[in-house]
Write a protein that holds these residues in place. Sequence first.
Motif, PDB file in Angstrom:
ATOM      1  N   UNK A  94      90.353  23.860   3.444  1.00  0.00           N
ATOM      2  CA  UNK A  94      90.286  24.597   2.190  1.00  0.00           C
ATOM      3  C   UNK A  94      89.168  24.017   1.339  1.00  0.00           C
ATOM      4  N   UNK A  95      88.769  24.786   0.348  1.00  0.00           N
ATOM      5  CA  UNK A  95      87.835  24.312  -0.661  1.00  0.00           C
ATOM      6  C   UNK A  95      88.544  24.369  -2.005  1.00  0.00           C
ATOM      7  N   UNK A  96      88.592  23.234  -2.679  1.00  0.00           N
ATOM      8  CA  UNK A  96      89.234  23.157  -3.985  1.00  0.00           C
ATOM      9  C   UNK A  96      88.162  22.976  -5.043  1.00  0.00           C
ATOM     10  N   UNK A  97      88.158  23.847  -6.030  1.00  0.00           N
ATOM     11  CA  UNK A  97      87.179  23.801  -7.103  1.00  0.00           C
ATOM     12  C   UNK A  97      87.871  23.536  -8.423  1.00  0.00           C
ATOM     13  N   UNK A  98      87.265  22.690  -9.231  1.00  0.00           N
ATOM     14  CA  UNK A  98      87.653  22.558 -10.627  1.00  0.00           C
ATOM     15  C   UNK A  98      86.551  23.277 -11.394  1.00  0.00           C
ATOM     16  N   UNK A  99      86.951  24.336 -12.114  1.00  0.00           N
ATOM     17  CA  UNK A  99      85.995  25.225 -12.766  1.00  0.00           C
ATOM     18  C   UNK A  99      86.323  25.348 -14.245  1.00  0.00           C
ATOM     19  N   UNK A 100      85.311  25.225 -15.088  1.00  0.00           N
ATOM     20  CA  UNK A 100      85.446  25.603 -16.498  1.00  0.00           C
ATOM     21  C   UNK A 100      84.997  27.051 -16.570  1.00  0.00           C
ATOM     22  N   UNK A 101      85.939  27.930 -16.882  1.00  0.00           N
ATOM     23  CA  UNK A 101      85.628  29.351 -16.874  1.00  0.00           C
ATOM     24  C   UNK A 101      85.903  29.993 -18.216  1.00  0.00           C
TER      25      UNK A 101
END
Length: 195
Positions: A153-160
């Motif tokens: 999997x790819x885990x992203x921490x995103x400020x959206x």
Amino acid sequence: MKNYFIKLMFTAFLFCFHLGRSQHKHEREHRILKSQFPALAIEIIDENVIDFKRIKFYKEIDSTKISYEAKLKKDKLWYSIEFDQNGLLEDIEILIKPTDVPNNTYTKIVDYLNKNYLKYKIRRLQQQYYSSNLPIDEIFKNAFQNLMLPYINYELIVSGKKDKGYLEYEILFDADGNFKKIRTSLPPNYDHILY
């Protein structure tokens, strides 16, 4: 009667406030001593990890669970090995850059972000080897060889940014870039972590 109405409104407010808060990931991570880390997890690390540098141990408490993480550097890559409360392996994550993700996969991830946010910034990108039905030693071997397998999997921490402003999100995608799940998270409190 007026008192009853006020109590009812106050109770409804608290109930709604609690429901709203349960949608968020309240994560707090703090550094701990090796002696405070689960013994089974230490044993798993000792059996499967060699030639590493700078290992640090953390306890992570969020709104749904308590977990433990060992963070280390091996072969110029930063790894995070996560265990549950009992010391059982949950996943192994590698801090990566967008150029490390296959082009088709990254394109799908970016398409998802463009469709769901007015603006966004990827704060952290990790490749995740989760504990599936594979033996533990094989999961470690795959992670330390940085293999591109169909189960990662790819885990992203995103400020959206959405209509109401910026929030931080933890978003999980499969190996092909298909959306799996999302959690709204508060920025972690790192002011007490020892370096």
